[in-house]
Structure formats: C-alpha cells, structure tokens
Design a protein around this motif. Sequence first.
Motif, PDB file in Angstrom:
ATOM      1  N   VAL A 196      -9.104  -3.080  -0.888  1.00 49.44           N
ATOM      2  CA  VAL A 196      -8.447  -2.557   0.304  1.00 49.44           C
ATOM      3  C   VAL A 196      -7.639  -3.706   0.898  1.00 49.44           C
ATOM      4  CG1 VAL A 196      -8.710  -1.316   2.487  1.00 49.44           C
ATOM      5  CG2 VAL A 196     -10.513  -1.166   0.739  1.00 49.44           C
ATOM      6  N   ASN A 220      -5.440  -4.602   4.406  1.00 47.78           N
ATOM      7  CA  ASN A 220      -5.113  -4.160   5.758  1.00 47.78           C
ATOM      8  C   ASN A 220      -3.901  -4.928   6.283  1.00 47.78           C
ATOM      9  OD1 ASN A 220      -6.400  -2.602   8.291  1.00 47.78           O
ATOM     10  ND2 ASN A 220      -5.480  -4.519   8.975  1.00 47.78           N
ATOM     11  N   SER A 230      -9.459   1.109   7.333  1.00 50.70           N
ATOM     12  CA  SER A 230      -9.750   0.236   6.182  1.00 50.70           C
ATOM     13  C   SER A 230     -11.249   0.165   5.932  1.00 50.70           C
ATOM     14  CB  SER A 230      -9.189  -1.169   6.435  1.00 50.70           C
ATOM     15  OG  SER A 230      -7.778  -1.179   6.368  1.00 50.70           O
TER      16      SER A 230
END
Length: 431
Positions: free
Chosen positions: A167, A169, A275
């Motif tokens: 992930v 962000n 997130s």
Amino acid sequence: MIRRLLGVALAGAIAVLACTAASATPDPDPAADQDSLRAQEYWLNDYGITDAWKVTKGKGVKIAIIDTGVGHAPELDPAVTDGTDVSGAGSSDGRTAVGAIDANHGSWVASLAAARDADEGEDMIGVAPEADLLSISIGFEGSSARVPFDEQIVNAMRWAVDHGAKVINLSFTTNTLDWDQSWDDAFLYAFNHDVVVVVAAGNRGSGTGIVGAPATIPGVLTVAGVDPSGKASVEASTQGITIGVAAPSEKLLGISADGEPVIWKGTSGAAPIVSGVVALVRAAHPELDADNVIERIIKTARPAKGMTHTPSPLYGYGLVDAEAAVSDKVARVSTNPMGDLKEWIRLYRRAPVEKAPTPTSKPVEVPPLPRADPVSTPASVLLPDRDRVLYGSLPLIAVTVPAILVGLGVTVAARRIRSARSSRTPRRKNL
C-alpha cells in the motif's frame, strides 16, 4: 510542464499556507486531553474498524508513507521498519522531518494508518495497528528539498515498491489535473507490482477547487472527506469524478513527531484511514491482487446520506466500511475498477514508434555500374570539334553532295532532251 503549485491536503486547526504544506498545533478543545485519546477516534467504531480487527489487524502488510517523514513518537517507532529520504534534505532513514512548517504532517498521516497503542487502550491506535510502515521523506515547495518535486515522487514510488510496500499513501495534491510525464512509469511500476496507491482528494479550504493529480491518475484509489456525521466536508474535501470512497476528514487525531497529540482535519487524514483499511483487506485476503482489493473497498462502501447515484462526485462509491471489506463476499474482477493507466498513456501520450522489423533474408547484391566516360572540356560552338565533324558535318556532306549531283544530272539531261526536239522539228518558211 506542470505548474507546481503544491498544496498538502490538510486544513482546520492548522495554519494553511498557499501552495505548501502547513503546520498544526494541539487543539485547545479539552477533548484532546491525553487521557481520552482513544475515545476521540470515532471512526474506529463508526466505520467497522474494530469489527474488522476480529479478523485481522494488518500484520505482515507494509504501508509506505510518502510524506514529510515519520517521527520517533512512542506510537510510531515500533511501526516503522524501514525508510529513506528522496528530498536531499532529510536523514537516510526518512525519519527526520523535511520542512519547518509541515514537519509533523508525515507523523500525523502515519499515526492514523498504523500507530501502535503504547498504553493499553488509552493512547491513539491506527486503523491497521499491526501493519508495518515505510517512511519516505519528501519536501514540498518552500521546504529545503534539493531535488525537484516530480523527481522526488518518482524515486519515492520506486523505492517503496522495491522495499515491499503493498500500500502506498499519498496525502498531497498538486492542484492541477495534469501530472509530469515522468510519473507515468513510476505509477505503472507500482501497479505492475501489485501495489494499491491511495491518494487524498484535496481540500476546498486550502484552495483546491477540483480533484488534482495524483488523484486524477487512473488506477489510484482517491479518498474524499466527510465530517463526523458522514456528510461531505465543506472545507476538508473537494469533489470530482475520480473519487473512489469517502472517509473521515474532520476532528481527526494525530501524533506529532515528538509524541504530542493534535486535532486536525483534511483529506490528508482520510487517505491513511483508507490505507489502513486496505492493509486489513490485504492481510485477510493475501490471495487477492490489488485490483480485487480496490474492488472490495468500493463495492462494500456504505451509501452516504443524500447520495443520488454511484459513483458520486462527493462520495465516490460511498463511505468506507472496514468490516464489510474484510468479510463480505465480492465477485472477482480482472481489471482495476479505478481505471487503466497503461491504456490512458496509449491514448493520450504520443504513441511509441515501433522498431523496424529485422530482415529475414540476405540482401541481393547488385554488381557495380561501369565507370562513366570522361568528361570532355567544353569547346567554342563556333569551332568544329570531333563530335560535330563526325556526327554533324560528315553526314550532312554525305547527303547533300549526292543530292546536288543528282540535281545537276537531271538538269543536263533535260537540256539535252529539249535540244534534240528542237533539231527534229521542220522549220516553216514564209510564203
């Protein structure tokens, strides 16, 4: 070239400066008291996060925070496992804040995503409290960054992917729809390596009238902001057709680099909440690729009050629901529901020129031409030369002389005939 008017997606109890990140101070509201930090995190219950924790808390998933650097607060230290600086102004581990004004921004963002509870239920806790954080420090305009901003983002995206982020962000906006062409390959690199990229939509309160890049890049999961009641935030969110889901962006809690708690607002905070939810889904469903993780997030979102159609320019597909995203059954997809960056590049960037095919047979060898005749020196047209005599005068003489002789012969013959006739004719006598 993009006009680089960078505005970090935060506002409210923060001194917002035009086109730059802004700093924050602790909110004077008594609710910000250290003893009641956990009670302020209304999103944990309202958005199904505590229910999702019954399944997972995000263990084993890495979230890259590309921001001003994650500090050394007690809630953050255990979460950060690696980091770097791409601005040329921070420390090699990415933990030293870049920029005097927005120094704490990266720490606030990181604390919402994956802060660790250091006091058994009293301190702040992140949405995915067992996920790992990668701190990648960048510098916005007005900071001491020595590397151009576009180049920083490219380097940060690639470093995050290469160091295992699932992930990424991005809590900032450029306040422009377009983005530097160098970002094409950087974001494709992330998508091709199965990474979910979560981006803040930006804030009207800080001058962002419409969603700007990177929230306009096809394939990213763009997050809008809502107030505690679930209504679209007037100041702490913008709107646009690229929004995927909405999450809280007002009365947010954050931990500064030095451990000081603050109350702040903005889609800079809504993005790391999502997130964190993405990290929960990836931990609960490691078999799913990034496209299907995003599909789960948007298909399980709850409709916001007043939504008339989906997706909505204010809420996208609705309010994020962590428990449903982790537990519900969602049909598989084969493409990214938020768009195809590769196809966009094919349509809107200059098409690449295909290389000429490699010959499959040997070329035919052609014998060389004979050597050309030597060039003669030009002569005066008044003087005869060899070619004029050979090809002009002699043929003319050969034709003309016989013709003259024939003509003369005919004339002589005619005169003889007339003379002969005259001699044979009798003369008449006068009588």
